[in-house]
Design a protein around this motif. Structure first.
Motif, PDB file in Angstrom:
ATOM      1  N   GLU A 180       0.822  -1.194   0.000  1.00 39.18           N
ATOM      2  CA  GLU A 180       0.000   0.000   0.000  1.00 39.18           C
ATOM      3  C   GLU A 180       0.867   1.260   0.000  1.00 39.18           C
ATOM      4  N   SER A 181       0.391   2.291  -0.693  1.00 31.84           N
ATOM      5  CA  SER A 181       1.111   3.569  -0.693  1.00 31.84           C
ATOM      6  C   SER A 181       0.789   4.388   0.549  1.00 31.84           C
ATOM      7  N   GLU A 182      -0.351   4.077   1.219  1.00 33.21           N
ATOM      8  CA  GLU A 182      -0.705   4.794   2.442  1.00 33.21           C
ATOM      9  C   GLU A 182      -1.566   3.920   3.335  1.00 33.21           C
ATOM     10  N   ILE A 183      -1.476   4.206   4.619  1.00 37.22           N
ATOM     11  CA  ILE A 183      -2.255   3.505   5.638  1.00 37.22           C
ATOM     12  C   ILE A 183      -2.952   4.561   6.483  1.00 37.22           C
ATOM     13  N   HIS A 184      -4.241   4.329   6.763  1.00 38.39           N
ATOM     14  CA  HIS A 184      -5.018   5.264   7.586  1.00 38.39           C
ATOM     15  C   HIS A 184      -5.225   4.653   8.978  1.00 38.39           C
ATOM     16  N   VAL A 185      -4.763   5.356   9.999  1.00 38.23           N
ATOM     17  CA  VAL A 185      -4.879   4.908  11.385  1.00 38.23           C
ATOM     18  C   VAL A 185      -5.624   5.981  12.175  1.00 38.23           C
ATOM     19  N   VAL A 186      -6.637   5.565  12.924  1.00 37.75           N
ATOM     20  CA  VAL A 186      -7.401   6.477  13.774  1.00 37.75           C
ATOM     21  C   VAL A 186      -7.006   6.234  15.231  1.00 37.75           C
ATOM     22  N   VAL A 187      -6.571   7.299  15.885  1.00 37.20           N
ATOM     23  CA  VAL A 187      -6.232   7.257  17.304  1.00 37.20           C
ATOM     24  C   VAL A 187      -7.403   7.855  18.079  1.00 37.20           C
ATOM     25  N   GLY A 188      -7.973   7.068  18.978  1.00 34.56           N
ATOM     26  CA  GLY A 188      -9.126   7.520  19.744  1.00 34.56           C
ATOM     27  C   GLY A 188      -8.741   8.314  20.975  1.00 34.56           C
ATOM     28  N   ASP A 189      -9.754   8.846  21.666  1.00 34.86           N
ATOM     29  CA  ASP A 189      -9.507   9.771  22.771  1.00 34.86           C
ATOM     30  C   ASP A 189      -9.049   9.088  24.046  1.00 34.86           C
ATOM     31  N   ILE A 190      -9.090   7.751  24.127  1.00 34.62           N
ATOM     32  CA  ILE A 190      -8.647   7.091  25.356  1.00 34.62           C
ATOM     33  C   ILE A 190      -7.207   6.596  25.242  1.00 34.62           C
ATOM     34  N   CYS A 191      -6.521   6.939  24.149  1.00 34.12           N
ATOM     35  CA  CYS A 191      -5.160   6.447  23.922  1.00 34.12           C
ATOM     36  C   CYS A 191      -4.126   7.252  24.700  1.00 34.12           C
ATOM     37  N   PRO A 192      -3.157   6.583  25.326  1.00 39.34           N
ATOM     38  CA  PRO A 192      -1.963   7.274  25.828  1.00 39.34           C
ATOM     39  C   PRO A 192      -1.070   7.621  24.636  1.00 39.34           C
ATOM     40  N   ARG A 193      -1.144   8.825  24.155  1.00 31.56           N
ATOM     41  CA  ARG A 193      -0.576   9.160  22.852  1.00 31.56           C
ATOM     42  C   ARG A 193       0.939   8.968  22.740  1.00 31.56           C
ATOM     43  N   THR A 226       5.506   3.726   2.480  1.00 30.86           N
ATOM     44  CA  THR A 226       4.089   3.832   2.818  1.00 30.86           C
ATOM     45  C   THR A 226       3.865   5.042   3.705  1.00 30.86           C
ATOM     46  N   ARG A 227       2.948   5.915   3.303  1.00 30.91           N
ATOM     47  CA  ARG A 227       2.655   7.126   4.071  1.00 30.91           C
ATOM     48  C   ARG A 227       1.608   6.822   5.134  1.00 30.91           C
ATOM     49  N   LEU A 228       1.878   7.264   6.354  1.00 32.25           N
ATOM     50  CA  LEU A 228       0.922   7.106   7.453  1.00 32.25           C
ATOM     51  C   LEU A 228       0.003   8.324   7.487  1.00 32.25           C
ATOM     52  N   ASN A 229      -1.303   8.085   7.385  1.00 33.89           N
ATOM     53  CA  ASN A 229      -2.312   9.135   7.573  1.00 33.89           C
ATOM     54  C   ASN A 229      -2.940   8.941   8.948  1.00 33.89           C
ATOM     55  N   LEU A 230      -2.636   9.860   9.859  1.00 40.34           N
ATOM     56  CA  LEU A 230      -3.147   9.774  11.222  1.00 40.34           C
ATOM     57  C   LEU A 230      -4.399  10.630  11.366  1.00 40.34           C
ATOM     58  N   HIS A 231      -5.394  10.076  12.028  1.00 38.92           N
ATOM     59  CA  HIS A 231      -6.631  10.805  12.310  1.00 38.92           C
ATOM     60  C   HIS A 231      -6.903  10.686  13.807  1.00 38.92           C
ATOM     61  N   PHE A 232      -7.348  11.770  14.406  1.00 39.22           N
ATOM     62  CA  PHE A 232      -7.674  11.769  15.832  1.00 39.22           C
ATOM     63  C   PHE A 232      -9.175  12.001  15.981  1.00 39.22           C
ATOM     64  N   GLU A 233      -9.850  11.026  16.584  1.00 41.64           N
ATOM     65  CA  GLU A 233     -11.304  11.073  16.727  1.00 41.64           C
ATOM     66  C   GLU A 233     -11.680  10.774  18.177  1.00 41.64           C
ATOM     67  N   ALA A 234     -12.903  11.129  18.540  1.00 40.33           N
ATOM     68  CA  ALA A 234     -13.358  10.945  19.917  1.00 40.33           C
ATOM     69  C   ALA A 234     -14.698  10.244  19.971  1.00 40.33           C
TER      70      ALA A 234
END
Length: 308
Positions: free
Chosen positions: A93-106, A123-131
């Motif tokens: 893959e050229s990119e991976i999408h990872v969602v970090v939730g609000d309960i994560c120890p960042r 591979t480019r990491l696309n980080l998303h922060f959601e709650a």
């Protein structure tokens, strides 16, 4: 006994899942007569009456229930084989999408991701922060390869790796509570005080409310860091993950108000992905990397959490 086909089994399975032939036809995107004919043919081929058609909804006979259990095993294996074939056919893959939730120890979670992607420069990491419900929504909208959050472990569409337990504690700054409020503090006593609440980032899923006191004044925030700062400044009270407030609890900048009426909660942080979707080689390698690092992450975080 004549040979039956996978199509026949799929039609039989769909009839039982949908409770009728029309529903099965809709599930399979086929015509009602085609599904009816396939199930009738299957019954002739196995020389069994598989369905009781006497009621409003068709039901399996005793033989039909037994036959269906074995058929479901075969259909699950078939779906697994299809997913595996799709994985084998994928390039990196050229990119991976990872969602970090609000309960994560960042710091710990981002460090774990950083160590992996340092070895995968293509591979480019696309980080998303959601709650709250946002991570789940991204996952089921096919906008995330994996999420780091809590999940409903009863949902058959997901698989997960346990990372750690995250206690949430109701806290206030010293002097925030009016005089006369003592333990055990009740929800009614807190109703007049401003409650700091995480904003649910889900757009179209049902909104989820945790710890909220109905009718209380609210201060909505986008992340746990802002929530912590507002509580520290005496602008509200709320529940925060223990890993985020260890020092403040020790030095007295925050006080726990946990008690029998507000015991807090322990959430289970996991990494999760869809089990009903194919995953490419980089996504699978990342999954294995997290599996290897999960025990180390647990050791770093849970000795503190165990004191909650």
């Amino acid at each position: 006994m004549a040979e039956f086909t996978l199509h026949d089994l799929q039609c039989f399975d769909a009839v039982l899942r949908a409770g009728g032939f029309q529903g099965a036809a809709t599930l399979l995107h086929r015509s009602h007569p085609a599904v009816f004919a396939a199930v009738a043919k299957l019954e002739r081929q196995v020389d069994l009456v598989l369905l009781d058609r006497s009621g409003y909804r068709v039901r399996p006979t005793e033989a039909g229930s037994s036959f269906h259990r074995r058929a479901r095993q075969l259909l699950r294996e078939l779906e697994g084989l299809r997913v595996h074939a799709a994985q084998l056919s994928m390039g990196q893959e050229s990119e991976i999408h990872v969602v970090v939730g609000d309960i994560c120890p960042r710091p710990q979670v981002l460090g774990m991701l950083g160590r992996f992607f340092a070895g995968s420069p293509g591979t480019r990491l696309n980080l998303h922060f959601e709650a709250v419900g946002g991570p789940w929504e991204r996952l089921f909208d096919d906008q995330a390869d994996l999420i780091l959050h809590w999940i409903d472990k009863g949902d058959a569409r997901v698989e997960w790796i346990d990372l750690c337990k995250v206690p949430f504690i109701p806290v206030v700054a010293p002097g925030f509570l009016p005089e006369g409020i003592e333990q055990p503090i009740t929800l009614n006593q807190m109703q007049a005080l401003t409650q700091c609440v995480m904003r649910d980032t889900a757009h179209h899923s049902p909104q989820r409310d945790y710890f909220m006191i109905e009718g209380a004044p609210q201060c909505l925030v986008a992340d746990q860091g802002m929530k912590k700062e507002i509580i520290l400044q005496g602008l509200g009270w709320g529940h925060l993950p223990r890993f985020l407030i260890e020092e403040e609890l020790r030095d007295g900048r925050l006080n726990s108000i946990a008690g029998s009426h507000m015991p807090g909660r322990i959430s289970e942080l996991v990494v999760a992905r869809r089990s009903d979707r194919p995953h490419g080689p980089i996504a699978n390698a990342l999954w294995e990397h997290i599996l290897r690092e999960a025990s180390a992450l647990r050791r770093v975080l849970e000795p503190r959490n165990a004191k909650a």
